[in-house]
Structures are given as structure tokens and as C-alpha cells.
Motif scaffolding. Structure first.
Motif, short mmCIF file in Angstrom:
data_model
loop_
_atom_site.label_atom_id
_atom_site.label_comp_id
_atom_site.label_asym_id
_atom_site.label_seq_id
_atom_site.Cartn_x
_atom_site.Cartn_y
_atom_site.Cartn_z
N ILE A 1 0.83 -1.21 0.00
CA ILE A 1 0.00 0.00 0.00
C ILE A 1 0.87 1.26 0.00
O ILE A 1 1.82 1.35 0.76
CB ILE A 1 -0.89 -0.01 1.25
CG1 ILE A 1 -1.57 -1.37 1.31
CG2 ILE A 1 -1.83 1.19 1.28
CD1 ILE A 1 -2.99 -1.43 1.39
N ASN B 1 -2.60 8.28 -0.21
CA ASN B 1 -3.44 8.33 -1.41
C ASN B 1 -4.49 9.42 -1.18
O ASN B 1 -5.64 9.12 -0.83
CB ASN B 1 -4.14 6.99 -1.64
CG ASN B 1 -3.17 5.89 -2.02
OD1 ASN B 1 -2.58 5.92 -3.10
ND2 ASN B 1 -2.98 4.94 -1.14
N GLU C 1 -6.43 11.10 -2.81
CA GLU C 1 -7.72 11.11 -3.53
C GLU C 1 -8.75 10.19 -2.88
O GLU C 1 -9.93 10.26 -3.18
CB GLU C 1 -7.52 10.75 -5.02
CG GLU C 1 -7.12 9.32 -5.31
CD GLU C 1 -5.62 9.04 -5.19
OE1 GLU C 1 -4.93 9.78 -4.44
OE2 GLU C 1 -5.14 8.05 -5.78
N PHE C 2 -8.32 9.32 -1.98
CA PHE C 2 -9.23 8.37 -1.34
C PHE C 2 -9.69 8.88 0.02
O PHE C 2 -9.04 9.73 0.63
CB PHE C 2 -8.54 7.00 -1.16
CG PHE C 2 -8.25 6.29 -2.46
CD1 PHE C 2 -9.07 6.45 -3.57
CD2 PHE C 2 -7.15 5.44 -2.56
CE1 PHE C 2 -8.81 5.79 -4.76
CE2 PHE C 2 -6.88 4.78 -3.76
CZ PHE C 2 -7.71 4.96 -4.85
N SER D 1 -11.43 3.73 5.33
CA SER D 1 -11.12 2.79 4.26
C SER D 1 -12.37 2.05 3.81
O SER D 1 -13.27 1.77 4.60
CB SER D 1 -10.08 1.79 4.75
OG SER D 1 -9.74 0.92 3.70
N THR D 2 -12.38 1.70 2.52
CA THR D 2 -13.52 0.94 2.01
C THR D 2 -13.31 -0.57 2.16
O THR D 2 -14.17 -1.35 1.76
CB THR D 2 -13.76 1.26 0.52
OG1 THR D 2 -12.58 0.93 -0.22
CG2 THR D 2 -14.09 2.74 0.33
N ASN E 1 -7.26 -4.30 -0.11
CA ASN E 1 -7.71 -3.75 -1.41
C ASN E 1 -8.72 -2.61 -1.25
O ASN E 1 -9.50 -2.34 -2.16
CB ASN E 1 -8.36 -4.85 -2.28
CG ASN E 1 -7.32 -5.78 -2.87
OD1 ASN E 1 -6.25 -5.34 -3.26
ND2 ASN E 1 -7.64 -7.07 -2.92
N GLY E 2 -8.72 -1.97 -0.11
CA GLY E 2 -9.66 -0.88 0.10
C GLY E 2 -9.12 0.43 -0.45
O GLY E 2 -7.92 0.58 -0.70
N LYS E 3 -10.04 1.36 -0.66
CA LYS E 3 -9.61 2.71 -0.99
C LYS E 3 -9.44 3.45 0.32
O LYS E 3 -10.39 3.58 1.11
CB LYS E 3 -10.66 3.40 -1.86
CG LYS E 3 -10.75 2.86 -3.27
CD LYS E 3 -11.64 3.77 -4.12
CE LYS E 3 -11.54 3.46 -5.60
NZ LYS E 3 -11.73 2.04 -5.94
N SER E 4 -8.24 3.93 0.55
CA SER E 4 -7.95 4.57 1.83
C SER E 4 -6.85 5.60 1.63
O SER E 4 -5.84 5.33 0.96
CB SER E 4 -7.48 3.51 2.83
OG SER E 4 -6.91 4.14 3.95
N SER E 5 -7.05 6.77 2.20
CA SER E 5 -6.05 7.83 2.02
C SER E 5 -4.74 7.50 2.70
O SER E 5 -3.69 8.00 2.33
CB SER E 5 -6.59 9.15 2.60
OG SER E 5 -6.64 9.06 4.02
N SER F 1 -5.21 -2.30 4.07
CA SER F 1 -5.46 -0.93 3.59
C SER F 1 -6.13 -0.04 4.63
O SER F 1 -6.09 1.18 4.52
CB SER F 1 -6.30 -0.98 2.30
OG SER F 1 -7.32 -1.94 2.39
#
Ligand code: ZN
Ligand code: ZN
Length: 348
Positions: free
Chosen positions: A10, A14, A16-17, A21-22, A26-30, A106
Motif C-alpha cells: 500500500i 493516497n 484522492e481516497f 477505508s472501504t 484492497n480498500g480505498k484509503s487515504s 489498507s
């Protein structure tokens, strides 16, 4: 998601996230952690629990144990040193493994928990060294560590854990993360206990109480770690149905069963010369522990349901330990305290 494709390490940030975390993998997480904005708020309670368990070896004065050491029988001394170094070997695996897992998880709140666990494992390792340095010279310590490394029963016992850990190290797939988690539960939730039983057995005879105090702190941590890992795996399977297969559930029963057999075998080796620990009773204790771990994972008992046949191993009650009685998702925050006169060894 292909559960056999390696997870990517990771990125630190990030932007943009979202911060929340989602997913735990594999989550979207800043990458930013705001404890007030996390996907599983109960993780914060667990974090608080882990921190309130904080302790360090030097808080415990070994003077009484140093005086008693010379009065132990040579068998007691041998078993004491053998168990101490073998437990240190198990704990040595945990710090780097928990750190490695952090790179692939993540959700920042889970990363924080893995960081705290890794820190506690470092304390456990130190405490074994601290006990040893109080009692025997370095030369002798080295001999015991070499024995622990080369003992075939110890090697066989640790190999399953090692294989799972190395597998994830080489190939960090979701499937291998799942298998690592199950093996970590075996290590922290089953493998330590024949060793702990010996130290508590000494404590029942008012021997080496300072060592046993440290062991009880380690036990409290390990029970919490195994509990966390079980929750981690449940969330992992819930979020990733591709992992939630019959084959993986079978895998859990299989490796928990193997761990129980290996722990019994080790207990017979390590405790055979110690009077007062009934090995058949310890075998039932191991099965009792395995059932508890399985229930924490939301699975069925593998062995006959029974109450704890060796209650004196539990310095801390299940209720205090967030055991299996409450469901994780309904759990309320609790505060924990260090061992005191009222919850310490007077209860043994
Ligand atoms: Zn540990
Ligand atoms: Zn642990």
C-alpha cells in the motif's frame, strides 16, 4: 478479486481516497488515520484495551525469584529455562510478521492495531531475556537458545506456523493472508499454554512469582491478540466472499486440529518430569482452548464442549479478556487495569 493474486504494497498516502477505508484489504484509503472516522468503530475499543494492557519487563523486580532460583530442583530449573527460551522463539516470529502484514492492510485503524501488537511482541521477547539475565549467565542462555532452535519436536511444532508466515512473505495474496491469520491464532491462542501452565504451576507453590506475573501479562496480551486476529479474519471473509469458501473453513478446522495434536505432543515432552500437572487434564485444556478459538471465529467446537479443566491457568477471567461470551459487534468499551492484589496471583 482473485484471492491468489498478490496484494500490492500500500502506498503511504493516497490523498484522492477517503480516510475511512472501504476495505481491510484492497480498500480505498487515504492512509490518514482519524480514529473518529473509521469503518469498524469497535477497533478503537480494542486499541484502547491493548494500550491499557501496557507493561514493561523492568517494572517487575526479579529479586524474589533470584533468591528462590537456587532452591528449585535441577529438573525445575531445566524445564524453566527450556520453556523460557522456546517461548521466546515463538514470540520472535510475531514482531516482524505483524509489521509485514501492515504493508498490505489498507485500513489505517487495523494497521495501528498490528503496530501495537508488534510492539507488545517485542516486549514479550524482552521479558524472556530479562528473566534469563536475572537467573543465568549469558553462556548458559546461549546453550538453551541453541537447544530451542534445534529441538526436533519444537521444530515440527513451529514449522506449520513458519511455513504459513513464509508463504505470505514470499507471496502476499489474500489467501495466504487468511492462512497466516489462522496460524497466528494457533501460535498465540494454543501454542503458548503448556509453557504458561508450567510457570503457573510453580506459582501455585509460591515459587518464582515474579516470573509468573510477567507470564500472566504475556498471556493477557496473547489472548487479546488471538481475539483480534479472529475478528480480523471474520471481517476479511465477510468483505471478501471469494475467501469465504468451504475449503477455507475446512482449512481452519484442519490446522487447529494439527495445532492441538502438536501442542499435546510438546506438552508431553516438556512437562513429563513435572509432578502435579496432569497431562491428560492438559490435553483436555488444549481442546478447550481450541474450541474457544473456533467459536471466536464464528465456527463450531471441534471437541467435546467442556468447562475449563485447569482454571488455575487463567489468572484473568474470560470476561476480563473479552473472551467468547460477548459478540464483538455488540461489545462495549471496557477499561482494563494491571494486575493488582485482587486480580493477581492470590486467586491461584
Ligand atoms: Zn507474544
Ligand atoms: Zn501475540
Amino acid at each position: 478479486m482473485d484471492i491468489h493474486l498478490p496484494l500490492s504494497r500500500i502506498k503511504l498516502l493516497n490523498p484522492e481516497f477517503p480516510n475511512k477505508s472501504t476495505g481491510i484489504i484492497n480498500g480505498k484509503s487515504s492512509g490518514l488515520l482519524n480514529w473518529n472516522d473509521i469503518a469498524y468503530p469497535q477497533i478503537y475499543d480494542l486499541y484502547q484495551t491493548l494500550l491499557s494492557n501496557f507493561w514493561k519487563a523492568q517494572e517487575i523486580n526479579m529479586q524474589d525469584d533470584i533468591k528462590q532460583w537456587d532452591f528449585l530442583s535441577s529438573t525445575e530449573k531445566d524445564v524453566f529455562l527450556r520453556i523460557n527460551t522456546q517461548l521466546a522463539c515463538l514470540d520472535s516470529l510475531q514482531t516482524p510478521t505483524m509489521c509485514q502484514v501492515m504493508d498490505y492492510v489498507s485500513d489505517s485503524s487495523f494497521k495501528a492495531i498490528f503496530a501495537v501488537i508488534a510492539q507488545q511482541e517485542a516486549v514479550h521477547n524482552e521479558s524472556y531475556s530479562y528473566i534469563l539475565s536475572s537467573l543465568v549467565p549469558l553462556n548458559e542462555q546461549k546453550v538453551w537458545f541453541n537447544q530451542a532452535k534445534n529441538d526436533p519436536i519444537v521444530q515440527k511444532r513451529n514449522q506449520l506456523i513458519l511455513d504459513a508466515y513464509e508463504c505470505f512473505r514470499e507471496n502476499p495474496t489474500p489467501q495466504n493472508l487468511f492462512q497466516l491469520g489462522v496460524n497466528s491464532i494457533n501460535l498465540e491462542g494454543i501454542y503458548f499454554y503448556a509453557g504458561f501452565a508450567f510457570f503457573y504451576h510453580l506459582a501455585r507453590q509460591q515459587k518464582m512469582l515474579k516470573t509468573s506475573t510477567m507470564i500472566s501479562y504475556i498471556q493477557r496480551d496473547e489472548m487479546q491478540h488471538a481475539y483480534f486476529m479472529a475478528q480480523f479474519l471474520r471481517i476479511l471473509l465477510t468483505e471478501n466472499p471469494d475467501l469465504h469458501t468451504e475449503a477455507n473453513i475446512d482449512y481452519v478446522y484442519k490446522v487447529v486440529g494439527q495445532a492441538v495434536r502438536l501442542e499435546k505432543e510438546w506438552a508431553h515432552m516438556i512437562l513429563k518430569d513435572i509432578d502435579g500437572i496432569e497431562l491428560s487434564e492438559y490435553e483436555r485444556y488444549t481442546e478447550y482452548l481450541a474450541n474457544k478459538r473456533l467459536r471466536q471465529l464464528g465456527l463450531q467446537n471441534l471437541y467435546k464442549e467442556r468447562v475449563n479443566p485447569m482454571p488455575w491457568i487463567h489468572v484473568f477471567s474470560d470476561e476480563m479478556m473479552n473472551g467468547t461470551k460477548s459478540d464483538f459487534f455488540e461489545q462495549k468499551s471496557r477499561s482494563y487495569a494491571k494486575v493488582t492484589q485482587s486480580n493477581g496471583f492470590d486467586e491461584l
